[in-house]
Design a protein around this motif. Structure first.
Motif, mmCIF file in Angstrom:
data_model
loop_
_atom_site.group_PDB
_atom_site.id
_atom_site.type_symbol
_atom_site.label_atom_id
_atom_site.label_comp_id
_atom_site.label_asym_id
_atom_site.label_seq_id
_atom_site.Cartn_x
_atom_site.Cartn_y
_atom_site.Cartn_z
ATOM 1 N N VAL A 327 0.508 -8.391 1.285
ATOM 2 C CA VAL A 327 -0.040 -7.033 1.170
ATOM 3 C C VAL A 327 -0.409 -6.799 -0.293
ATOM 4 O O VAL A 327 0.397 -7.045 -1.190
ATOM 5 C CB VAL A 327 1.006 -5.986 1.628
ATOM 6 C CG1 VAL A 327 0.493 -4.570 1.419
ATOM 7 C CG2 VAL A 327 1.375 -6.221 3.093
ATOM 8 N N ASP A 328 -1.637 -6.346 -0.552
ATOM 9 C CA ASP A 328 -2.088 -6.297 -1.947
ATOM 10 C C ASP A 328 -1.992 -4.916 -2.581
ATOM 11 O O ASP A 328 -2.361 -4.749 -3.745
ATOM 12 C CB ASP A 328 -3.520 -6.829 -2.058
ATOM 13 C CG ASP A 328 -4.489 -6.005 -1.220
ATOM 14 O OD1 ASP A 328 -4.061 -4.961 -0.668
ATOM 15 O OD2 ASP A 328 -5.659 -6.410 -1.105
ATOM 16 N N ASP A 329 -1.522 -3.923 -1.834
ATOM 17 C CA ASP A 329 -1.453 -2.572 -2.404
ATOM 18 C C ASP A 329 -0.232 -1.852 -1.850
ATOM 19 O O ASP A 329 -0.111 -1.650 -0.641
ATOM 20 C CB ASP A 329 -2.728 -1.799 -2.046
ATOM 21 C CG ASP A 329 -2.867 -0.513 -2.856
ATOM 22 O OD1 ASP A 329 -1.843 0.154 -3.122
ATOM 23 O OD2 ASP A 329 -4.015 -0.190 -3.238
ATOM 24 N N ILE A 330 0.676 -1.442 -2.754
ATOM 25 C CA ILE A 330 1.943 -0.827 -2.330
ATOM 26 C C ILE A 330 1.706 0.482 -1.565
ATOM 27 O O ILE A 330 2.510 0.893 -0.734
ATOM 28 C CB ILE A 330 2.863 -0.583 -3.563
ATOM 29 C CG1 ILE A 330 4.295 -0.251 -3.108
ATOM 30 C CG2 ILE A 330 2.324 0.525 -4.455
ATOM 31 C CD1 ILE A 330 5.300 -0.212 -4.245
ATOM 32 N N ARG A 331 0.552 1.121 -1.826
ATOM 33 C CA ARG A 331 0.289 2.408 -1.178
ATOM 34 C C ARG A 331 0.111 2.282 0.334
ATOM 35 O O ARG A 331 0.316 3.236 1.064
ATOM 36 C CB ARG A 331 -0.950 3.066 -1.820
ATOM 37 C CG ARG A 331 -0.669 3.520 -3.248
ATOM 38 C CD ARG A 331 -1.923 3.928 -3.972
ATOM 39 N NE ARG A 331 -2.809 2.781 -4.230
ATOM 40 C CZ ARG A 331 -3.820 2.810 -5.091
ATOM 41 N NH1 ARG A 331 -4.094 3.912 -5.769
ATOM 42 N NH2 ARG A 331 -4.574 1.737 -5.274
ATOM 43 N N HIS A 332 -0.231 1.077 0.784
ATOM 44 C CA HIS A 332 -0.359 0.877 2.239
ATOM 45 C C HIS A 332 0.916 1.276 2.982
ATOM 46 O O HIS A 332 0.872 1.753 4.107
ATOM 47 C CB HIS A 332 -0.663 -0.589 2.562
ATOM 48 C CG HIS A 332 -2.080 -0.989 2.264
ATOM 49 N ND1 HIS A 332 -3.160 -0.259 2.677
ATOM 50 C CD2 HIS A 332 -2.572 -2.070 1.600
ATOM 51 C CE1 HIS A 332 -4.271 -0.866 2.281
ATOM 52 N NE2 HIS A 332 -3.945 -1.958 1.627
ATOM 53 N N PHE A 333 2.064 1.052 2.355
ATOM 54 C CA PHE A 333 3.332 1.300 3.044
ATOM 55 C C PHE A 333 3.567 2.782 3.309
ATOM 56 O O PHE A 333 4.380 3.150 4.141
ATOM 57 C CB PHE A 333 4.509 0.754 2.220
ATOM 58 C CG PHE A 333 4.507 -0.740 2.104
ATOM 59 C CD1 PHE A 333 4.629 -1.535 3.239
ATOM 60 C CD2 PHE A 333 4.372 -1.350 0.870
ATOM 61 C CE1 PHE A 333 4.612 -2.921 3.133
ATOM 62 C CE2 PHE A 333 4.360 -2.738 0.754
ATOM 63 C CZ PHE A 333 4.481 -3.522 1.888
ATOM 64 N N TYR A 334 2.873 3.630 2.560
ATOM 65 C CA TYR A 334 3.169 5.062 2.642
ATOM 66 C C TYR A 334 2.004 5.902 3.141
ATOM 67 O O TYR A 334 2.092 7.123 3.175
ATOM 68 C CB TYR A 334 3.660 5.560 1.277
ATOM 69 C CG TYR A 334 4.976 4.906 0.924
ATOM 70 C CD1 TYR A 334 6.135 5.262 1.606
ATOM 71 C CD2 TYR A 334 5.052 3.901 -0.037
ATOM 72 C CE1 TYR A 334 7.345 4.646 1.327
ATOM 73 C CE2 TYR A 334 6.271 3.279 -0.332
ATOM 74 C CZ TYR A 334 7.404 3.662 0.351
ATOM 75 O OH TYR A 334 8.603 3.048 0.090
ATOM 76 N N GLN A 335 0.899 5.254 3.521
ATOM 77 C CA GLN A 335 -0.248 6.038 3.962
ATOM 78 C C GLN A 335 -0.310 6.230 5.470
ATOM 79 O O GLN A 335 -1.154 6.962 5.970
ATOM 80 C CB GLN A 335 -1.549 5.386 3.454
ATOM 81 C CG GLN A 335 -1.751 5.683 1.970
ATOM 82 C CD GLN A 335 -2.787 4.784 1.327
ATOM 83 O OE1 GLN A 335 -3.081 3.691 1.839
ATOM 84 N NE2 GLN A 335 -3.336 5.216 0.215
ATOM 85 N N ASN A 336 0.600 5.567 6.194
ATOM 86 C CA ASN A 336 0.677 5.732 7.648
ATOM 87 C C ASN A 336 -0.647 5.478 8.363
ATOM 88 O O ASN A 336 -0.986 6.169 9.311
ATOM 89 C CB ASN A 336 1.196 7.130 8.003
ATOM 90 C CG ASN A 336 2.687 7.210 7.803
ATOM 91 O OD1 ASN A 336 3.362 6.186 7.827
ATOM 92 N ND2 ASN A 336 3.206 8.401 7.607
ATOM 93 N N ASP A 337 -1.374 4.499 7.878
ATOM 94 C CA ASP A 337 -2.593 4.082 8.575
ATOM 95 C C ASP A 337 -2.175 3.157 9.713
ATOM 96 O O ASP A 337 -1.622 2.077 9.489
ATOM 97 C CB ASP A 337 -3.524 3.360 7.586
ATOM 98 C CG ASP A 337 -4.865 3.020 8.224
ATOM 99 O OD1 ASP A 337 -4.910 2.820 9.460
ATOM 100 O OD2 ASP A 337 -5.861 2.954 7.482
ATOM 101 N N GLN A 338 -2.467 3.591 10.951
ATOM 102 C CA GLN A 338 -2.019 2.830 12.126
ATOM 103 C C GLN A 338 -2.542 1.391 12.099
ATOM 104 O O GLN A 338 -1.872 0.474 12.551
ATOM 105 C CB GLN A 338 -2.508 3.513 13.411
ATOM 106 C CG GLN A 338 -1.886 4.874 13.644
ATOM 107 C CD GLN A 338 -0.390 4.780 13.931
ATOM 108 O OE1 GLN A 338 0.026 3.997 14.752
ATOM 109 N NE2 GLN A 338 0.396 5.558 13.221
#
Ligand code: PHE
Length: 348
Positions: A327-338
């Motif tokens: 995973v290249d961006d830590i923000r993915h974990f918190y954006q709740n993109d299904q």
């Protein structure tokens, strides 16, 4: 009209009306209009008393016959209509078992929860306790008790969300070390614990920074605990997380609460150590910080550092997840993109 003619007329009319009744309510109306207190048959029967005595038995039995006949027809019609009503109901409520079912969408554990639970299981299997501490922490536990006195230059390493002068959002899970040692009864055996949880730092969010993230702290304190115990433990962890062929290496580093301190690298799981883009051509990937617990930290919890020693480590859960899954961006974990989250959906 003679009473006999009246009776015969009523018999025919009733029969017609019963046949014409379309539902139970209409049947009831017909019943009342003939057999009710003010019904026409009831009224006609009252005329019996005006008949000459010799006619009474004949007309009387005719009247009974007609009343029974009407009653019987009403009952038949009622039964018929009730059956019809039930059939209509069965028809309308029928369940078509050949229709496809509605899909129930099930929730699933977040990928970070999955990794946390996997690590908890691993350490529980090695005899560790899982202990949580407060996210709103005292400055004392977050810093002083971690061998970072006020004005210590290393406090600059961590940008802190202060709540009051003495309370803050913890910047790491290390304060749980002190909280746990404070209450552990060392006469009953060694202390082995991990402490997962959220931590906070005043970073601007970007691909590798998040103002809130998760750590897992590890702490073992007993007699004769050395760096070798730390290395063996982390080797097991690295193999479990990144594959059986992984090796680890320790590089000297600095933390105020451990001495000596190390950064721990794992051999690159992509190239196996040859050098590639994941490990930036070094063959190694940094995964966590660790060290031998500083004597000051033991002593501040009332643990005799001449008798006891320990090791501690702290890892970032997001970093482990990013490495493990690319995973290249830590923000993915918190954006709740299904679309992101569903990649980690596991059946349970
Ligand atoms: N608390 C350190 C951090 O947040 C990690 C750490 C924990 C290092 C325990 C050594 C021992 O970076």
């Amino acid at each position: 009209m003679s009473l006999e003619d009246t009776l015969r007329t009523l018999r025919e009319e009733a029969s017609r009306e019963i046949t014409a009744a379309a539902n139970l309510e209409e049947i009831e109306k017909v019943r009342l209009s003939y057999l009710g207190k003010k019904g026409s048959l009831t009224k006609a029967l009252k005329g019996m008393k005006d008949l000459p005595p010799e006619e009474r038995p004949v007309i009387g039995s005719l009247a009974n016959e007609i009343r029974d006949e009407i009653t019987g027809k009403l009952e038949d019609a009622r039964a018929q209509l009730e059956l019809q009503k039930m059939n209509e109901q069965l028809e309308s409520e029928v369940i078509d078992v050949t229709l496809p079912g509605r899909k129930v969408r099930k929730g699933a554990s977040h990928v970070l929860t999955q990794i946390r639970e996997e690590l908890e299981d691993l350490f529980i299997g090695m005899g560790y306790q899982v202990i949580e501490g407060p996210e709103m922490e005292e400055d004392n536990y977050n810093f002083e008790r971690m061998n970072l006195p006020k004005n210590h230059p290393a406090r600059d390493m961590q940008d802190t969300f202060y709540i009051t002068e003495d309370t803050l959002l913890r910047t790491h899970t290390s304060p749980v070390q002190a909280r746990t040692m404070d209450v552990h009864d060392f006469s009953k055996g060694p202390l082995k614990m991990i402490s997962p949880g959220k931590v906070y730092r005043r970073d601007d969010d970007d691909a590798t920074h998040s103002h809130q993230f998760q750590q897992i702290e590890g702490l073992v304190v007993d007699k004769n605990i050395t760096m070798a115990d730390l290395k063996g433990t982390l080797q097991i962890f690295a193999k479990k997380m990144f594959g059986e062929d992984r090796e680890i290496r320790l590089r000297p580093s600095f933390f105020p609460f451990t001495e000596p301190s190390v950064e721990v690298d794992v051999s690159c799981f992509k190239c196996g150590g040859q050098g590639c883009n994941v490990c930036k051509q070094t063959g190694w990937i940094e995964i966590l910080g660790a060290g031998v617990v500083h004597p000051n930290v033991l002593e501040m919890s009332g643990v005799d550092s001449d008798v006891y020693s320990g090791f501690a480590f702290g890892l970032g859960l997001e970093r482990i997840a990013m490495l493990k899954y690319g995973v290249d961006d830590i923000r993915h974990f918190y954006q709740n993109d299904q679309r992101f989250l569903e990649q980690f959906k596991v059946r349970r």
